[in-house]
Design a protein around this motif. Structure first.
Motif, PDB file in Angstrom:
ATOM      1  N   MET A  68       0.742  -1.156  -0.052  1.00  0.00           N
ATOM      2  CA  MET A  68      -0.002   0.073   0.146  1.00  0.00           C
ATOM      3  C   MET A  68       0.791   1.462   0.019  1.00  0.00           C
ATOM      4  N   ILE A  69       0.679   1.971  -0.861  1.00  0.00           N
ATOM      5  CA  ILE A  69       1.427   3.205  -1.280  1.00  0.00           C
ATOM      6  C   ILE A  69       0.287   4.663  -1.115  1.00  0.00           C
ATOM      7  N   SER A  70       0.808   5.352  -0.174  1.00  0.00           N
ATOM      8  CA  SER A  70      -0.345   6.392  -0.187  1.00  0.00           C
ATOM      9  C   SER A  70       0.452   7.856  -0.061  1.00  0.00           C
ATOM     10  N   PHE A  71       0.049   8.714  -1.221  1.00  0.00           N
ATOM     11  CA  PHE A  71       0.594  10.232  -0.931  1.00  0.00           C
ATOM     12  C   PHE A  71      -0.517  10.878  -0.727  1.00  0.00           C
ATOM     13  N   SER A  72      -0.138  12.069   0.146  1.00  0.00           N
ATOM     14  CA  SER A  72      -1.224  12.959   0.590  1.00  0.00           C
ATOM     15  C   SER A  72      -0.582  14.350   0.874  1.00  0.00           C
ATOM     16  N   ARG A  73      -1.106  15.155  -0.313  1.00  0.00           N
ATOM     17  CA  ARG A  73      -0.659  16.676  -0.575  1.00  0.00           C
ATOM     18  C   ARG A  73       0.855  16.768  -0.492  1.00  0.00           C
ATOM     19  N   VAL A  74       1.468  15.833  -1.226  1.00  0.00           N
ATOM     20  CA  VAL A  74       3.004  15.810  -1.391  1.00  0.00           C
ATOM     21  C   VAL A  74       3.569  17.029  -2.115  1.00  0.00           C
ATOM     22  N   TYR A  75       4.644  17.777  -1.835  1.00  0.00           N
ATOM     23  CA  TYR A  75       5.258  18.515  -2.712  1.00  0.00           C
ATOM     24  C   TYR A  75       6.786  18.166  -2.393  1.00  0.00           C
ATOM     25  N   LYS A  76       7.463  18.355  -3.535  1.00  0.00           N
ATOM     26  CA  LYS A  76       8.815  17.986  -3.661  1.00  0.00           C
ATOM     27  C   LYS A  76       9.486  19.107  -4.201  1.00  0.00           C
ATOM     28  N   ARG A  77      10.207  20.066  -3.496  1.00  0.00           N
ATOM     29  CA  ARG A  77      11.169  21.203  -3.932  1.00  0.00           C
ATOM     30  C   ARG A  77      12.431  20.926  -3.877  1.00  0.00           C
ATOM     31  N   TYR A  78      13.453  20.918  -4.950  1.00  0.00           N
ATOM     32  CA  TYR A  78      14.754  20.872  -4.925  1.00  0.00           C
ATOM     33  C   TYR A  78      15.452  22.148  -4.259  1.00  0.00           C
ATOM     34  N   PRO A  79      16.649  21.859  -3.832  1.00  0.00           N
ATOM     35  CA  PRO A  79      17.471  23.219  -3.297  1.00  0.00           C
ATOM     36  C   PRO A  79      17.501  23.968  -4.894  1.00  0.00           C
ATOM     37  N   GLY A  80      17.454  25.177  -4.651  1.00  0.00           N
ATOM     38  CA  GLY A  80      17.436  26.119  -5.918  1.00  0.00           C
ATOM     39  C   GLY A  80      16.003  26.495  -6.236  1.00  0.00           C
ATOM     40  N   GLY A  81      14.884  25.861  -5.689  1.00  0.00           N
ATOM     41  CA  GLY A  81      13.654  26.505  -5.982  1.00  0.00           C
ATOM     42  C   GLY A  81      12.914  25.682  -6.918  1.00  0.00           C
ATOM     43  N   PHE A  82      13.611  24.748  -7.656  1.00  0.00           N
ATOM     44  CA  PHE A  82      12.739  23.910  -8.804  1.00  0.00           C
ATOM     45  C   PHE A  82      11.728  23.123  -7.972  1.00  0.00           C
ATOM     46  N   GLU A  83      10.465  23.277  -8.268  1.00  0.00           N
ATOM     47  CA  GLU A  83       9.328  22.394  -7.840  1.00  0.00           C
ATOM     48  C   GLU A  83       9.070  21.131  -8.495  1.00  0.00           C
ATOM     49  N   ALA A  84       9.688  19.990  -8.196  1.00  0.00           N
ATOM     50  CA  ALA A  84       9.231  18.883  -8.775  1.00  0.00           C
ATOM     51  C   ALA A  84       8.074  18.275  -8.876  1.00  0.00           C
TER      52      ALA A  84
END
Lengths: 224, 302
Positions: free
Chosen positions: A1-17
């Motif tokens: 079971m994999i569940s994501f909830s309101r996931v954000y991933k921002r890399y250093p430098g500001g890039f929002e993946a």
């Protein structure tokens, strides 16, 4: 079971993946993550495999929150996965057999038991005759199958693959699709990041489409 | 538990195999460590031998009373009486001037010189064993004897032993400092060796981490390597010191024949050998631990 909830991933430098990803993948599912290159497919897989932490939101794997897991617990979480990488990540100074036995020696299998499992995995991908060969002597398709053998040798509950058909011609890609399907049929959750439409058309998996780091359409099930 | 043991055994075997696979590099590394450790250990052996030699001689401190040359037989008898009654004297014996001259003639090979003397230059003497060996008591006795009539000179035989002891103390301090410096060098050598290994195996480490290897699992072969390197280096140092002692003993046997004193260097004791090996293995392990800790953290989960 994999569940994501309101996931954000921002890399250093500001890039929002990844932006505001909520999704759930049930045990035994077969899921394709598609999208243009740079849409965040690899990042999504890396979050699932606990290779990276989410910037915010929570990623739950079998009920464990990856973001707050102690570093010491991470290896044990990763043992639930079979990982297949775009660049295979094979060890070229070791034989086919030694490459595949690696996950088992990490867990500490007894030698004879390990050898039996390695041969079973190699047999499954059709490389049993080449166990003493070195990866350089294998073709691209064979290397990919070797990577699969290594990913499944410890019988993981989940198989995560990042662009597995990336460098393969259509025939190999089809073979690989069949392999993944057969694992799925015995209950393994299969998650594949790919832009290979033929493969998707053949396997008819559930599709999760990313566009610029966000879900392109609401997935069938919302996050649990 | 069995799994754990077998993993360790397998790591040990793999590490040994790796050492053997690159024999030249391994030998050079072991040699560097061996030479670095042999220096302080060699000095230590030398000092230990000197110490043993000194304590043999200074075990029973004695006072020598030399009478004035003009002392008569009655003076001698009077001092004999005084010594007999003195509570601080355990035992004593008298060496007459004639006896002393005879001894010199027979034992030192100075017979020719002695023959050529027109008169006996030696005084009568008493050799006194004090009942208490503490240096204050001995010094008090010396001062007391000095004031007796017809006593020309009192010599405290332990004085030179004390001086030697002070010098040895200084020597031990120097060995300790040298040892500390070279231990640091050993740590640096293993640190660097392990660093190179980690760099060449970086890919393998990364993959192992990705498929669920714990940090102890990844560290283990490097720690074994460091410890084995240190152990082998300690063994090399031991051999170097043993060889050195053997060669020196060859030379010393000539010297001791000439001087008529039994001179022989003793090699490291079993206990010292064991501590040397354990300590060098620990140093290697420690260097590896530092190196692995530093370089693994660069591969940490973000």
């Amino acid at each position: 079971m994999i569940s994501f909830s309101r996931v954000y991933k921002r890399y250093p430098g500001g890039f929002e993946a990844l932006r505001d990803i909520s999704l759930a993948i049930a045990d035994g599912d077969m899921v394709f993550i598609t999208g243009h290159s740079g849409a965040g497919k690899s990042t999504l897989l890396k979050l699932m495999a606990a290779i990276e932490r989410p910037t915010s939101g929570s990623v739950l794997i079998n009920g464990q929150n990856v973001g707050t897991l102690r570093p010491r617990a991470i290896p044990f979480l990763r043992r639930n996965f079979g990982l297949i990488f775009q660049d295979h990540k094979l060890l070229f100074d070791r034989t086919v057999f030694e490459n595949v036995v690696l996950p088992l020696s990490i867990v500490g299998y007894e030698r004879r038991d390990a050898a039996r499992r390695v041969r079973a995995a190699l047999d499954k991908v059709g490389l049993l005759a080449k166990e003493k060969a070195y990866p350089v002597t294998l073709s691209g398709g064979e290397q990919q199958r070797l990577a699969i053998a290594r990913a499944i040798v410890h019988r993981p509950a989940m198989l995560l693959a990042d662009e597995p058909t990336g460098n393969l011609d259509a025939a190999y890609a089809g073979e690989l699709g069949e392999l993944c399907k057969s694992f799925n049929q015995v209950g393994v959750t299969v998650v594949i990041a790919t832009h290979d439409e033929h493969l998707a058309a053949r396997l008819k998996p559930r599709l999760i489409t990313l566009r610029n780091g966000a879900l392109a359409e609401a997935p069938v099930e919302a996050a649990a | 538990m069995r799994i754990w043991l077998s993993q360790h055994a397998r790591t040990l075997a793999a590490t040994l195999a790796r050492l053997v696979r690159s024999p030249v590099a391994s030998l050079l590394n072991v040699g560097v460590i061996g030479v670095a450790l042999a220096l302080p250990v060699g000095f230590h052996v030398g000092l230990a031998n000197l110490q043993a030699f000194a304590s043999e001689l200074a075990a029973a401190p004695q006072l020598s009373l030399f009478l004035a040359l003009e002392a008569s037989a009655s003076d001698v008898a009077q001092i004999d009486q005084r010594l007999k009654r003195h509570s601080g004297v355990r035992k004593y014996h008298y060496i007459s001037r004639e006896q002393a001259l005879r001894e010199i003639k027979t034992s030192t090979g100075l017979a020719d010189v002695v023959e050529s003397l027109s008169h006996n230059p030696l005084p009568d003497a008493f050799v006194v064993d004090a009942s208490d060996g503490a240096s204050q008591t001995l010094e008090a006795l010396r001062d007391e004897f000095k004031r007796w009539p017809k006593v020309a000179h009192v010599q405290l035989d332990s004085a030179w032993a004390q001086r030697l002891e002070a010098v040895l103390k200084l020597g031990r301090l120097a060995v300790l400092m040298l040892g500390a410096l070279l231990a640091f060098a050993l740590i640096a050598v293993t640190f660097n060796t392990i660093r190179l290994q980690i760099l060449t195996q970086r890919e393998e480490i990364e993959i192992a981490k990705l498929i669920g290897a714990t940090n102890p699992f990844i560290r283990r072969p490097f720690l074994y390597f460091g410890a084995l390197l240190g152990l082998a280096g300690g063994g090399a140092a031991w051999l170097i010191v043993l060889g050195g002692v053997y060669l020196l003993n060859d030379g010393l046997s000539d010297l001791s024949r000439l001087y008529g004193v039994p001179l022989r260097l003793h090699p490291l004791t079993a206990q010292d050998s064991l501590s040397l090996l354990l300590f060098s293995a620990w140093l290697g392990w420690f260097g590896a631990r530092l190196s692995v800790g530093r370089h693994l953290s660069e591969l940490e989960f973000r």
